[in-house]
Design an enzyme around this catalytic site. Structure first.
Site, PDB file in Angstrom:
ATOM      1  N   GLU A 292       0.788  -1.305  -0.060  1.00 28.34           N
ATOM      2  CA  GLU A 292      -0.076  -0.040   0.019  1.00 28.34           C
ATOM      3  C   GLU A 292       0.848   1.127  -0.173  1.00 28.34           C
ATOM      4  OE1 GLU A 292      -2.082   0.977   3.710  1.00 28.34           O
ATOM      5  OE2 GLU A 292      -0.795  -0.811   4.881  1.00 28.34           O
ATOM      6  N   ASN A 294       0.949   4.820   1.955  1.00 31.90           N
ATOM      7  CA  ASN A 294       0.303   5.805   2.927  1.00 31.90           C
ATOM      8  C   ASN A 294       0.575   7.153   2.405  1.00 31.90           C
ATOM      9  OD1 ASN A 294      -0.966   4.038   5.092  1.00 31.90           O
ATOM     10  ND2 ASN A 294       1.519   3.312   5.099  1.00 31.90           N
TER      11      ASN A 294
END
Length: 705
Positions: A292, A294
């Site tokens: 992912e 952030n």
């Protein structure tokens, strides 16, 4: 440049941003809930605005209240801190529409990377390696079971909008999916307002590596090396370090270039982190996959600051103001090694259950300002302190060195404490359990680890339980010191829970000497009290100290201390009432011991464990064998709340038969759900609580027979 900044967050990160903002000459605005009315971040700011009640959903997560606070105070920029939910695309757009700068990436990048499902699709298009998995929306538990079977166990279930270890479940079987899928959905909805869940293949023997990126509005993007965040518990990071002991220069370059490519693909600027999962079994360094991105500042950002000399908060503010980066990729280097430990309000001796309450005492390691070796024109406003570093703090034969001449083996470490609490404050059940971050820097990894051990020994916290002992044990663990890490490190090395770091025979002998010395000092004070009957007695010189189940004969004289008939070279200073003893051992080794009186001696905490020492005069000790041991009551027939929290679900009723391991109730505390299971086969006799009740610690939920 801006004139006034509002931080849409609380605690440690709010204080962190305020320090940099004040150094830059900016006025500061804090927002707070009722639970934080007297919190340090509120007192630190120039202005403060109340948002609402204690629950985050009624205060910190209300974007409209934060925007209103900015308008009322005239703030011209907002920093979201670590995000909360304030970093949503809609909030960033609302800031722009209100004429208030958002200190973070553009709304489009937030939208693209904020959804874990869509971000993986974009990463794949940008040429970034991605983990095999199912990125579509999953309707129900049955579909989740089918998908997990197709991918192949083990799999990881993740809330699409999740982060910080929340909304994640590892499933090794169909039963795990059936038990955990709905819980993952609920955690995602409660913490992030989104109950979508995706499933991906779990990489066995994985390492968690992340790349810090930084970009400006002019198209310049750089990567600031990597951080290793593999030491986790329940997918929550515990220890972070930079650089990684696993990553090679070639691997760092490949990871960094893919991270920059992804950032460029979504038009990213400001600070951000691309998180990767890496196969620790592949020494080629080619098996890394995108997890992912952030789109915010990370909790572990200080270790990157320490090895690069950059103040990331300042860089974010300057980028938001439209300034270009003043350096390029070739200017980014690595200076020394930095490690961060997260000090949590949790009890490692009780299965790491959350702990709340008032900070009766809060005294972080004493420190003094010192120049940082990574200092440069780009480094501004670091929060650093200097302490001497033990060359091998895990051993009693270590030496503390701090010579300015820098002789062989001599090192000087930097210790930094980032926190947002104060003595007398309260650790609340409404927010994250992190109390502080302890960051160390040193020229080498081993020296940075040793600095952590020394600092943890002198970190005083009383009130709620903390994981300080556990952190010290991690720093001393041979596998950690060798850098052989995976995300399963804690589960693998502590399968039966944590019971304190093992103590060597030499350490126990030293503690016995310290306990006897402290007892002598207390006896000497007692004999000086005026008005006593008879002649003043001399304090005992001979003691028997029982520690770790072993009796040690200790002789204390004005000139020396002997343990078990052998002299012990040790220098101790202690005045009754002292909470911390600094003992100088042979070869100038230093041992910091936190000490507290008990009915028959002392509780001494050092090197990752608490030791109860029974201290008796030698003439009295033989009679102790005749004392009866108190038998603890049998509580196995009760289901007791292990921590304060909300009873989310009760799965049984009076009269139900249960089997060992069967889920009985679910308690939510500090934004995490905890399943309470039956320890044995039994029948439910009575139920004393109902779903929706707020539970106190040790409250009886139900009784079994």
């Amino acid at each position: 440049m801006f004139k006034k900044i509002l931080v849409a967050n609380r605690g440690e990160i709010a204080c962190r941003v305020f320090r940099t903002a004040k150094r830059m000459g900016l006025q500061t605005v804090a927002v707070y809930s009722d639970a934080d009315a007297r919190a340090p971040h509120v007192l630190m700011a120039d202005e403060a605005v109340r948002l609402g009640p204690a629950p985050a959903a009624e205060s910190y997560l209300k974007a409209e209240l934060i925007l209103l606070a900015a308008k009322e105070t005239g703030a011209d920029c907002i920093h979201p801190g670590y995000g909360f939910l304030s970093e949503r695309e809609s909030f960033a757009r609302a800031c722009t529409e209100a004429g208030i700068a958002f200190v973070g990436p553009p709304p489009g990048a937030i939208a693209a990377m904020g959804d874990k499902i869509e971000s993986k699709k974009l990463a794949k298009q940008a040429g970034v390696n991605v983990v095999p998995g199912y990125l579509g929306e999953i309707a129900d538990t049955d579909e989740a079971v089918r998908i997990a079977g197709e991918i192949g166990y083990p799999v990881m279930m993740k809330a699409s909008a999740g982060g910080g270890g929340k909304g994640m479940r590892l499933a090794w079987s169909e039963q795990d999916v059936r038990e955990g899928f709905e819980a993952t959905k609920r955690e995602g909805l409660a913490s992030f307002g989104d109950d979508r869940v995706f499933i991906e293949k779990f990489i066995e023997s994985p390492r968690h590596i992340e790349i810090q990126v930084l970009g400006d509005r002019h198209g310049n993007i750089v990567y600031l090396n990597e951080r290793e965040c593999s030491v986790q518990r329940r997918h929550q990071k515990v220890v972070e370090e930079a650089p990684s002991p696993f990553v090679s220069p070639a691997m760092r370059k490949a990871m960094g270039e893919q991270a920059v490519a992804l950032a460029r693909a979504v038009g990213y600027f400001s600070a951000g982190t691309v998180e990767l999962i890496v196969s620790g079994a592949d020494t080629t360094g080619e098996s890394f996959y995108f997890l992912e991105m952030n789109t915010r500042l990370q909790v572990e950002h200080p270790v990157t600051e320490e090895i690069t000399g950059l103040d990331l908060v300042e860089q974010m503010i300057r980028v938001a103001a439209g300034e270009p980066l003043t350096f390029g990729q070739s200017d980014v280097g690595i200076s020394g090694w930095s490690i961060e430990n997260r000090v949590y309000a949790e009890d490692p001796y009780r299965g790491f259950l959350p702990s709340i309450g008032r900070l009766v005492r809060y005294n972080p390691p004493a420190a003094t300002d010192a120049p940082h070796p990574a200092s440069s024109p780009r480094r501004r406003g670091s929060i650093t302190h200097a302490v001497d570093v033990a060359a091998d703090a895990a051993s009693l034969d270590s030496r503390l060195r701090g010579d300015d001449e820098g002789g062989e083996g001599d090192t000087k470490a930097i210790v930094r404490v980032d926190d947002g609490v104060a003595e007398g404050g309260e650790v609340s059940m409404f927010y994250d359990p992190m109390i502080a971050k302890l960051i160390t820097w040193a020229p080498t990894r081993e020296a940075a680890i040793d600095a952590q051990i020394a600092a943890l020994d002198s970190f005083e916290i009383e009130g709620p339980g903390t994981n300080i002992d556990f952190l010290s044990a991690l720093m001393q663990h041979p596998r950690f010191r060798e850098g052989r890490l995976t995300t399963g490190f804690i589960a693998e090395e502590y399968p039966d829970g944590f019971h304190g770091a093992p103590a060597s025979a030499g350490l126990l002998r030293a503690l016995a000497a310290i306990a006897a010395f402290a007892a002598t000092a207390q006896a000497d004070r007692a004999r000086r009290i005026e008005g006593q009957l008879g002649h003043r007695l001399q304090p005992p010189a001979d003691w028997v100290v029982r520690i770790g189940g072993v009796d040690h004969a200790v002789h204390v004289s004005p000139d020396a201390i002997g343990v078990d008939g052998e002299p012990l070279e040790i220098g101790i200073e202690y005045t009754p009432g002292d909470r911390l003893i600094e003992a100088e051992l042979a070869d100038e080794a230093r041992l910091s011991v936190r000490i507290a009186p008990t009915r028959t001696g002392f509780r001494m905490t050092t090197r990752g464990a608490s030791h109860v020492a029974r201290v008796l005069p030698a003439r009295v000790a033989p009679y102790a064998q005749h004392l009866l041991e108190k038998v603890p009551p049998d509580l196995s027939k009760f289901l007791i709340a292990p921590m304060p929290g909300l009873l989310v679900r009760l799965d049984v009723a009076a009269g139900d038969k249960v089997e060992a391991g069967q889920p009985l109730a679910v308690v939510e505390a500090m934004k995490m759900e905890n399943i309470l299971r039956a320890e044995k086969s039994a029948t439910v006799k009575t139920v004393n609580a109902a779903a929706g009740d707020s539970l106190a610690v040790d409250q009886v939920i139900l009784e079994l027979e």
